[in-house]
Design a protein around this motif. Structure first.
Motif, PDB file in Angstrom:
ATOM      1  N   ARG A 156       0.836  -1.214   0.000  1.00 24.60           N
ATOM      2  CA  ARG A 156       0.000   0.000   0.000  1.00 24.60           C
ATOM      3  C   ARG A 156       0.864   1.254   0.000  1.00 24.60           C
ATOM      4  O   ARG A 156       0.593   2.215  -0.733  1.00 24.60           O
ATOM      5  CB  ARG A 156      -0.929  -0.003   1.223  1.00 24.60           C
ATOM      6  N   VAL A 164      -1.136   4.835  -1.938  1.00 23.81           N
ATOM      7  CA  VAL A 164      -2.560   4.861  -1.603  1.00 23.81           C
ATOM      8  C   VAL A 164      -2.738   5.453  -0.205  1.00 23.81           C
ATOM      9  O   VAL A 164      -2.061   5.050   0.745  1.00 23.81           O
ATOM     10  CB  VAL A 164      -3.151   3.429  -1.656  1.00 23.81           C
ATOM     11  N   ALA A 211      -8.017   2.296   3.210  1.00 24.62           N
ATOM     12  CA  ALA A 211      -7.420   2.751   1.961  1.00 24.62           C
ATOM     13  C   ALA A 211      -8.480   3.414   1.093  1.00 24.62           C
ATOM     14  O   ALA A 211      -9.642   2.995   1.077  1.00 24.62           O
ATOM     15  CB  ALA A 211      -6.800   1.566   1.225  1.00 24.62           C
ATOM     16  N   ASP A 212      -8.078   4.431   0.364  1.00 23.19           N
ATOM     17  CA  ASP A 212      -9.050   5.109  -0.507  1.00 23.19           C
ATOM     18  C   ASP A 212      -9.271   4.355  -1.811  1.00 23.19           C
ATOM     19  O   ASP A 212     -10.214   4.619  -2.546  1.00 23.19           O
ATOM     20  CB  ASP A 212      -8.618   6.555  -0.780  1.00 23.19           C
ATOM     21  N   ARG A 213      -8.392   3.390  -2.117  1.00 23.66           N
ATOM     22  CA  ARG A 213      -8.535   2.535  -3.294  1.00 23.66           C
ATOM     23  C   ARG A 213      -8.059   1.141  -2.929  1.00 23.66           C
ATOM     24  O   ARG A 213      -7.113   0.979  -2.162  1.00 23.66           O
ATOM     25  CB  ARG A 213      -7.676   3.055  -4.461  1.00 23.66           C
ATOM     26  N   VAL A 262      -4.847  -0.615  -7.841  1.00 25.75           N
ATOM     27  CA  VAL A 262      -4.112   0.309  -8.702  1.00 25.75           C
ATOM     28  C   VAL A 262      -3.494  -0.532  -9.815  1.00 25.75           C
ATOM     29  O   VAL A 262      -2.489  -1.221  -9.607  1.00 25.75           O
ATOM     30  CB  VAL A 262      -3.021   1.071  -7.934  1.00 25.75           C
ATOM     31  N   GLN A 321     -13.316  -3.697  -5.685  1.00 29.90           N
ATOM     32  CA  GLN A 321     -13.393  -2.464  -4.898  1.00 29.90           C
ATOM     33  C   GLN A 321     -14.841  -1.993  -4.777  1.00 29.90           C
ATOM     34  O   GLN A 321     -15.271  -1.541  -3.700  1.00 29.90           O
ATOM     35  CB  GLN A 321     -12.539  -1.379  -5.534  1.00 29.90           C
TER      36      GLN A 321
END
Length: 510
Positions: free
Chosen positions: A166, A171, A274-276, A279, A330
């Motif tokens: 991460r 992220v 985590a925002d995502r 990736v 996600q």
């Protein structure tokens, strides 16, 4: 080139590795630690996670080592004030075979999962953490702590709250660190019968809990000694002599003697997400994607269910399905993680306010709504298609179980039909015969067609007591590999399944 490299061999990483390996995906799972995790840390399995482990074929062993209905025994200022089993009133039902939580140490869960993974020829590589990586349009190039270079099509970070993966992705891990801290450890002791989860609150001095484990000598110790907190909420380093002093101070009248400590830790509350979760060709799961308070015991469970959601999708993409299928990971799991953070933080607040600080007797004070995770689902997902307005669960809901018998009269459950890496197409009623035949011919290996009917109908599964039809109605139902409804359609529809597979991009993986 390896198909998937997994960083982190806790419950999340192991579940994902099993999901991939049993589908024939070439997977490696590495871990920075030099030895397997020895502690009991995450010790509770929800009913939904038990269903996941049933699908993986390890439920029987898990049940052997777990306490299902262990009462909680509460003391306040030395006096016994409450004793109750939070799950004592629950019982299995036709649609849910697991009636409540299960207490089992995390190290035991990991051992069971490692053995299951080895059955598919995959073993955890220890002392081989992920040092660095880069990705391109075609794959991920990683370097391990050993210096080995690994080329993989995908990388999944299951490497915990301090995730190397991460951080390297950049992220954001949004949230906050709380002031609450707790001592944790696994101890052996004399002086108590392993017939309850013992909990003591001594007002203005602290909280202590001792939880036994089935078929084990060790107990989990949790303690919040108020007088030992430093200026910034820190606690002294845990040690066996320190644990002995806490036990003598908070439960001194019980003659408890600690003889050994096999794992010692200090836990500080963090609420971060985590925002995502993806990736490019790199994904995050478990604590690498979200960390939250222990109230309700949802941490290990949420990570296992992350892996269960991701595993079949990643395997299908590796087999030719569209990469866009990974976007649904996600889409579906980030809202669940957000819900988990919210209810866990609120549960901790209630426990600290009513239970630890004031000595309340409400044993279920920290239990979240739907703490067994059976009501969580993905109704808003792009993978959920409702083409039938009939009664019963909707697309995105968990698929209910039901007892049936097969053509020989042998008891079989719907969960027996679901078990494995395939989609399951359930057809209720004679009108479903055509679509079931079409699916079995056109999508052999991807979809398992199963007719469900009344006695004398000649169906694959005979719904003797009517529980299956009560749960689903007369319809055509496509169940995802992870046990959620993908599609509901009219029974006679000959195109609904084909259109669904084309829409979500999995038909090429058959």
């Amino acid at each position: 080139m390896t198909d998937v490299l997994i960083a982190g061999a806790g419950p999340t990483g192991l579940t994902l590795a099993i999901e991939l390996a049993r589908r024939g995906v070439d997977v490696r799972i590495v871990d920075r630690a030099g030895e397997h995790f020895p502690g009991s840390r995450g010790k509770g399995l929800t009913a939904r996670t038990q269903e996941v482990l049933d699908d993986l074929g390890v439920a029987e062993e898990v049940l052997h080592y777990g306490f299902r209905h262990l009462p909680h025994r509460r003391y306040l200022d030395g006096d016994l004030v409450a004793e109750a089993g939070p799950h004592a009133q629950r019982a299995p039902a036709p649609d849910r075979p697991y009636d409540g939580g299960l207490l089992i140490p995390q190290w035991r869960i990991e051992r069971i999962l490692r053995a299951r993974l080895a059955e598919d020829g995959v073993r955890v590589e220890l002392a081989a953490g992920l040092a660095e990586f880069s990705q391109s349009a075609n794959g991920v190039h990683a370097v391990l702590d050993t210096g080995e270079r690994v080329a993989a099509r995908y990388l999944v970070g299951c490497d915990g709250g301090r995730s190397t993966v991460r951080k390297a992705l950049g992220v954001r891990f949004e949230g906050e660190s709380g002031e609450q801290a707790m001592l944790l450890g696994d101890v052996e002791l004399d002086g108590l019968e392993p017939d309850a989860w013992y909990q003591w609150t001594v007002r203005r001095r602290g909280f202590l809990a001792l939880c036994p484990f089935r078929h084990e000598r060790s107990w989990q110790l949790q303690a919040v000694p108020f007088n030992d907190f430093g200026a910034e909420g820190s606690l002294p380093e845990p040690s066996l002599p320190y644990f002995r002093r806490i036990v003598d101070d908070l439960a001194g009248g019980h003659g408890i003697r600690l003889s050994k400590a096999s794992w010692l830790s200090t836990y500080r509350v963090n609420v971060r997400m985590a925002d995502r979760f993806r990736v490019g060709r790199v994904l995050l799961a478990g604590d690498a994607a979200h960390v939250h308070p222990p109230a309700g015991g949802l941490g290990m469970n949420t990570g296992i269910q992350d892996a269960y959601n991701l595993g079949w999708k990643l395997a299908m993409v590796c087999s030719g399905a569209r990469q866009s299928l990974l976007d649904s990971y996600q889409e579906e799991r980030l809202p669940v993680a957000s819900w988990t953070l919210g209810v866990s933080a609120e549960g901790l607040r209630r426990v600290a306010e009513r239970f630890v600080n004031r000595g309340g007797t409400d044993i279920a004070a920290g239990a979240p709504p739907d703490g067994q995770q059976l009501g969580l689902g993905y109704p808003a997902s792009s993978l959920s298609v409702d083409g039938d307005a009939g009664t019963g669960p909707r697309a995105g809901d968990r698929a209910p179980d039901a007892p049936c018998v097969d053509s020989s009269g042998t008891p079989r459950r719907l969960f027996d039909a679901f078990r494995g890496p395939h989609f399951t197409l359930l057809g209720f009623g004679e009108s479903c015969a055509g679509p079931l035949q079409d699916a079995g011919t056109a999508h052999s290996g991807l979809i398992k067609p199963v007719s469900v009917g009344a006695p004398g109908s000649g169906a694959d599964l005979v719904d003797v007591e009517g529980h299956a039809r009560t749960a689903y109605g007369d319809t055509l139902v496509l169940v995802r590999p992870d046990g959620y409804l993908a599609l509901r359609a009219p029974g006679a529809s000959r195109t609904a399944v084909r259109d669904y597979l084309d829409r979500v991009g999995v038909s090429r993986s058959a």
